[in-house]
Design a protein around this motif. Structure first.
Motif, PDB file in Angstrom:
ATOM      1  N   GLU A  48      69.558 134.888 123.104  1.00 27.71           N
ATOM      2  CA  GLU A  48      69.419 135.774 121.944  1.00 27.71           C
ATOM      3  C   GLU A  48      70.221 137.046 122.201  1.00 27.71           C
ATOM      4  N   TYR A  61      73.257 146.423 116.400  1.00 30.80           N
ATOM      5  CA  TYR A  61      72.005 145.853 116.860  1.00 30.80           C
ATOM      6  C   TYR A  61      71.658 144.588 116.087  1.00 30.80           C
ATOM      7  N   SER A  62      70.959 143.701 116.781  1.00 33.32           N
ATOM      8  CA  SER A  62      70.401 142.540 116.095  1.00 33.32           C
ATOM      9  C   SER A  62      69.382 143.019 115.062  1.00 33.32           C
ATOM     10  N   PRO A  63      69.451 142.477 113.867  1.00 33.43           N
ATOM     11  CA  PRO A  63      68.508 142.935 112.832  1.00 33.43           C
ATOM     12  C   PRO A  63      67.055 142.668 113.196  1.00 33.43           C
ATOM     13  N   SER A  64      66.804 141.652 113.991  1.00 30.50           N
ATOM     14  CA  SER A  64      65.417 141.331 114.337  1.00 30.50           C
ATOM     15  C   SER A  64      64.832 142.307 115.354  1.00 30.50           C
ATOM     16  N   LEU A  65      65.682 143.062 116.033  1.00 31.85           N
ATOM     17  CA  LEU A  65      65.211 143.977 117.078  1.00 31.85           C
ATOM     18  C   LEU A  65      65.555 145.439 116.796  1.00 31.85           C
ATOM     19  N   LYS A  66      66.347 145.695 115.778  1.00 29.03           N
ATOM     20  CA  LYS A  66      66.894 147.030 115.561  1.00 29.03           C
ATOM     21  C   LYS A  66      65.834 148.131 115.530  1.00 29.03           C
ATOM     22  N   SER A  67      64.690 147.847 114.967  1.00 31.15           N
ATOM     23  CA  SER A  67      63.665 148.891 114.827  1.00 31.15           C
ATOM     24  C   SER A  67      63.076 149.302 116.174  1.00 31.15           C
ATOM     25  N   ARG A  68      63.284 148.493 117.215  1.00 36.31           N
ATOM     26  CA  ARG A  68      62.658 148.776 118.518  1.00 36.31           C
ATOM     27  C   ARG A  68      63.675 149.028 119.631  1.00 36.31           C
ATOM     28  N   ASP A  91      58.357 139.425 124.263  1.00 36.50           N
ATOM     29  CA  ASP A  91      59.562 140.042 124.824  1.00 36.50           C
ATOM     30  C   ASP A  91      59.778 139.626 126.276  1.00 36.50           C
TER      31      ASP A  91
ATOM     32  N   LEU B 102      74.031 147.502 111.921  1.00 39.74           N
ATOM     33  CA  LEU B 102      73.616 146.124 112.109  1.00 39.74           C
ATOM     34  C   LEU B 102      74.804 145.226 112.354  1.00 39.74           C
ATOM     35  N   ASN B 104      75.427 140.868 113.965  1.00 46.28           N
ATOM     36  CA  ASN B 104      74.677 139.757 114.504  1.00 46.28           C
ATOM     37  C   ASN B 104      75.563 138.732 115.158  1.00 46.28           C
TER      38      ASN B 104
END
Lengths: 124, 116
Positions: A48, A61-68, A91, B102, B104
């Motif tokens: 990943e 950033y990966s959109p699935s992790l960007k917030s963290r 994680d 963003l 990917n």
């Protein structure tokens, strides 16, 4: 020959922050030819992508992790770092850093040098 | 779920030619280059193919890559026992490229190659 080495705690408690550093030897992270990436791989599963950084501070950033996630780079110490907040058991993974010789937002992306990886477990 | 689709396993006998497929969409393989990585158990991945069909200097010419439309293929000729490993394809995905930081990179789920 450039080498990358990940370092950081092997155990992080749930809800805490995971911090890893990648130390680059044999080359400068300040080189205008490279970006620097982070990946992870849970046990028995696939790779990943977490994100990439250029030493001017440009990040993706990966959109699935960007917030963290936050990536940073320190050219004076030839290191770049990963911070992942509010971790959970999901994680838990081997985390890899890697060198990326492609251009930002290019159609051609790949990484050509990987670190050996470091296992991070999230558990109380 | 991986965005790119690979067969979970592949096999061949020594000396044989084996192909591993990687299927995507117009936002990733269809519009961007594909790279392939080899990973032995307990070790980090290594770059095998980049820019669809280019080999790093350390990779033997038994390994080749190709792309057509929204699919890519890794071919290994003259199969050897030490080719037994996991193989992953990857590509940039345009669907989330934006100015807000963003991006990917998408991977296939990996193919475990067994040399019989």
């Amino acid at each position: 020959q450039v080498q990358l080495q990940e370092s950081g705690p092997g155990l992080v408690e749930p809800s805490q922050t995971l911090s890893l550093t990648c130390t680059v030897s044999g080359g400068s992270i300040g080189s205008r030819n490279f970006y620097w990436n982070w990946f992870r791989q849970p046990a028995g599963r696939g790779l990943e992508w977490i994100g990439r950084i250029y030493t001017t501070g440009i990040t993706r950033y990966s959109p699935s992790l960007k917030s963290r996630v936050t990536l940073s780079a320190d050219t004076s110490s030839n290191q770049f770092s990963l911070t992942l907040r509010s971790v959970t058991a999901a994680d838990t993974a081997v985390y890899y850093c890697a060198r990326d010789p492609t251009a930002m937002d290019s159609a051609d992306w790949y990484v050509d040098v990987w670190g050996r990886g470091t296992l991070v477990s999230v558990s109380s | 779920q991986p965005v790119l689709t690979q067969p979970p396993s592949a096999s061949g006998t020594p000396g044989q030619r084996v192909s591993i497929s990687c299927s995507g969409s117009s936002s990733n393989i269809g519009s961007n280059y594909v790279s392939w990585y080899q990973q032995f158990p307990g070790t980090a991945p290594t770059l095998l193919i980049y820019s669809n069909n280019q080999r790093p200097s350390w990779v033997p010419d038994r390994f080749s890559g190709s792309k057509s439309g929204t699919s890519a293929t890794l071919a290994i000729s003259g199969l050897r026992s030490d080719d037994e490993a996991d193989y992953y394809c990857a590509a940039w995905d345009d669907s989330l490229r934006s100015d807000d930081g963003l991006g990917n990179v998408v991977f296939g789920g990996g193919t475990q190659l067994t040399v019989l």
